[in-house]
Design a protein around this motif. Structure first.
Motif, PDB file in Angstrom:
ATOM      1  N   UNK A 250       1.317  -1.318  -0.064  1.00  0.00           N
ATOM      2  CA  UNK A 250      -0.117  -0.092   0.071  1.00  0.00           C
ATOM      3  C   UNK A 250       0.985   1.205   0.058  1.00  0.00           C
ATOM      4  N   UNK A 251       2.099   1.566   0.763  1.00  0.00           N
ATOM      5  CA  UNK A 251       2.986   1.988   0.171  1.00  0.00           C
ATOM      6  C   UNK A 251       3.441   2.734  -1.198  1.00  0.00           C
ATOM      7  N   UNK A 252       3.125   2.130  -1.682  1.00  0.00           N
ATOM      8  CA  UNK A 252       3.499   2.035  -3.182  1.00  0.00           C
ATOM      9  C   UNK A 252       2.083   2.147  -4.066  1.00  0.00           C
ATOM     10  N   UNK A 367       8.050  -3.072   7.402  1.00  0.00           N
ATOM     11  CA  UNK A 367       7.211  -2.126   7.158  1.00  0.00           C
ATOM     12  C   UNK A 367       6.785  -1.953   9.142  1.00  0.00           C
ATOM     13  N   UNK A 368       6.871  -0.355   9.380  1.00  0.00           N
ATOM     14  CA  UNK A 368       7.357   0.848  10.681  1.00  0.00           C
ATOM     15  C   UNK A 368       7.278   0.929  11.382  1.00  0.00           C
ATOM     16  N   UNK A 369       5.612   0.642  10.936  1.00  0.00           N
ATOM     17  CA  UNK A 369       4.326   1.092  11.907  1.00  0.00           C
ATOM     18  C   UNK A 369       4.144   0.318  13.953  1.00  0.00           C
ATOM     19  N   UNK A 392       6.897   2.970   6.308  1.00  0.00           N
ATOM     20  CA  UNK A 392       7.748   1.494   5.982  1.00  0.00           C
ATOM     21  C   UNK A 392       8.759   1.722   4.394  1.00  0.00           C
ATOM     22  N   UNK A 393       9.317   0.526   4.187  1.00  0.00           N
ATOM     23  CA  UNK A 393      10.194   0.760   2.802  1.00  0.00           C
ATOM     24  C   UNK A 393      10.357   0.011   1.622  1.00  0.00           C
ATOM     25  N   UNK A 394      10.045   0.992   0.839  1.00  0.00           N
ATOM     26  CA  UNK A 394       9.794  -0.203  -0.649  1.00  0.00           C
ATOM     27  C   UNK A 394      11.520  -0.486  -1.084  1.00  0.00           C
ATOM     28  N   UNK A 395      10.962  -1.849  -1.160  1.00  0.00           N
ATOM     29  CA  UNK A 395      11.896  -2.380  -2.276  1.00  0.00           C
ATOM     30  C   UNK A 395      12.442  -2.121  -3.839  1.00  0.00           C
ATOM     31  N   UNK A 397      11.222   0.195  -4.870  1.00  0.00           N
ATOM     32  CA  UNK A 397      11.902   2.860  -5.248  1.00  0.00           C
ATOM     33  C   UNK A 397      13.019   2.763  -4.202  1.00  0.00           C
ATOM     34  N   UNK A 398      13.965   1.815  -3.776  1.00  0.00           N
ATOM     35  CA  UNK A 398      14.191   1.641  -2.818  1.00  0.00           C
ATOM     36  C   UNK A 398      14.355   3.036  -2.039  1.00  0.00           C
ATOM     37  N   UNK A 399      13.530   3.704  -1.271  1.00  0.00           N
ATOM     38  CA  UNK A 399      13.294   4.332  -1.065  1.00  0.00           C
ATOM     39  C   UNK A 399      12.221   4.552   0.340  1.00  0.00           C
ATOM     40  N   UNK A 400      12.846   5.219   1.946  1.00  0.00           N
ATOM     41  CA  UNK A 400      11.502   4.647   2.919  1.00  0.00           C
ATOM     42  C   UNK A 400      10.496   6.291   2.397  1.00  0.00           C
TER      43      UNK A 400
END
Length: 472
Positions: A250-252, A367-369, A392-395, A397-400
């Motif tokens: 869901x981050x993406x 996931x950082x929650x 969280x982190x997207x591998x 997008x290589x981005x938090x």
């Protein structure tokens, strides 16, 4: 005296913010499904490049509603229009309080004449159940609760299994399972297909940005169907996604899963608070993050702030309609993605390896929650401009990344600051260690953030916002 319901628990606690910020529940758990089937990096990569199998069988409520008033009940609780909701159609269901603030959301499936099922998290399901029991509706309900967060080896069963086949290669796998071409129905339309000799129901959508299906059927058929899907996916790079990576998609793609349900105040809501048990989600849930206010209503969010503005239709009567009609939607906050500054994030990780330096709040990956509902301060030019709510982190997008709701004058491309960590060394939640806060720069970015989802996903709620989605 031990509180018996949410209202009594609130009275005993004094301040709902203190009660929720120091809840011992911890973070939201995605139960039963294994943490990783391979590794979370490869599992994230697969939904962008090949295909994945999501197992959604355990972390959501299935609330079955039957009877002549089933659709009317849902219509009178939702901001959505029900003017076009025939059998074999699904829609996102968004209820609000009498004051127009979001209680939750989920997906509503029209299974048959006078029969629907809501699939989603507890706050919306509880709100539906309360009105089904107390509102004089001619309906019967079956509340199939989510699986326990910690089953401790005990057998777990649900009414239905629920899978998703997603990713660029998803339709190839689906047609292999079908034994030939399969019609790509319109978005959120339902049908059936055969898998391993079993008839399964299908919902057409594309959570990972490409055409895919949600499939479900009786829970006792789960392993037969899963085995067939995995076998069909071998030639197409399919990976099963574990609980660790699952929610990060869901981050993406852009859905904020768990805003605080707006139920803790208001005279009209008192009967509901007295109905909710003292061990309900609303009574046990945790509130975390750097944003702290003594007024619980400061955490409430309108549909517009969460990207549901286009769902609001005044073609029917529903709870909260008058409040939403009076609301200035253009003044409400809006949903964005925040791309966190790599140098600032690296400082947080580096603090774990420096015994003499500052100890910043741990950033868990992917996931950082660390609470049921997360609210981190977002500032622009030194003033509060919104909340960062899902991190969280997207591998891929290589981005938090984090999903946020910000003031309407905050523009794409602006730099803002997210305060990471809680004040005063942190609350007493079990997920919070003693730490110092840190400011992290972030670039305001589109929703969805992922290029594939932005360009290929059904035009709608994630970006405009509009249309529908399936919950995490």
């Amino acid at each position: 005296m031990t509180p018996k319901n949410l209202e009594e628990k609130l009275q005993a606690a004094g301040n709902p913010v203190d009660m929720l910020r120091n809840s011992q529940l911890g973070a939201y758990v995605y139960p039963v499904v294994g943490s990783e089937f391979s590794n979370w990096r490869s599992e994230q990569k697969a939904w962008a490049e090949t295909a994945v199998l999501f197992d959604q069988s355990h972390h959501m409520v299935n609330l079955f509603v039957k009877g002549p008033d089933a659709v009317r009940l849902m219509s009178e609780l939702a901001i959505n229009s029900f003017a076009n909701f025939p059998v074999d159609r699904a829609k996102q269901f968004v209820p609000v309080s009498y004051d127009g603030h979001v209680i939750g959301d989920g997906i509503l499936f029209h299974l048959a004449e006078n029969e629907v099922v809501f699939v989603g998290r507890n706050p919306s399901a509880n709100w539906i159940q309360f009105h089904a029991e107390t509102g004089g509706y001619d309906v019967e309900t079956n509340y199939d609760n989510r699986s326990p967060s910690h089953p401790d080896g005990k057998a777990v069963a649900r009414a239905d299994y629920r899978f998703q086949i997603q990713g660029p290669n998803a339709w190839d796998i689906i047609e292999k399972l079908n034994g030939g071409p399969l019609e790509q129905l319109k978005f959120f339309h339902m049908a059936t297909m055969n898998i391993a000799g079993r008839e399964v129901r299908t919902l057409r959508h594309g959570m990972a940005g490409a055409p895919g299906l949600e499939i479900w059927g009786p829970y006792q058929e789960k392993e037969e169907v899963r085995a067939a899907v995995i076998e069909a996916g071998k030639d197409f790079g399919m990976r099963q996604v574990g609980a660790r990576a699952y929610a990060t998609n869901t981050l993406e793609s852009g859905w904020i899963p768990s805003p605080l349900p707006a139920v803790y105040t208001g005279g009209k809501m008192r009967a509901y608070r007295e109905w909710l048990p003292a061990d309900s989600y609303e009574a046990m849930g945790s509130l975390g993050g750097s944003y702290v206010s003594n007024d619980i209503e400061d955490y409430y969010l309108s549909p517009y702030a969460l990207g549901y503005g286009s769902f609001v239709k005044f073609d029917h009567d529903f709870i909260g309609r008058e409040a939403l009609e009076a609301m200035d939607k253009d003044a409400e906050r809006k949903k964005v993605t925040l791309a966190w500054n790599a140098e600032d994030v690296t400082r947080v990780f580096a603090s774990m390896l420096d015994p003499e330096g500052e100890n910043y709040k741990y950033i868990d990956l992917p996931l950082s929650n660390y609470a049921s509902s997360n609210y981190d301060r977002v500032t622009a030019d030194g003033h509060l401009a919104g909340y960062s709510m899902f991190t969280g982190y997207s591998y891929n997008e290589r981005t938090m990344l984090s999903l946020a709701t910000v003031d309407p004058d905050v523009q794409i491309g602006n730099e803002v600051v997210v305060t990471w960590g809680e004040p005063d060394g942190g609350s007493s939640k079990p997920t919070v260690e003693p730490h110092r806060q840190i400011e992290i720069r972030a670039i305001v970015s589109p929703v969805p953030y992922g290029k594939t989802a932005r360009e290929e996903y059904h035009a709608g709620w994630r970006s405009q916002p509009s249309a529908e989605r399936v919950p995490a």
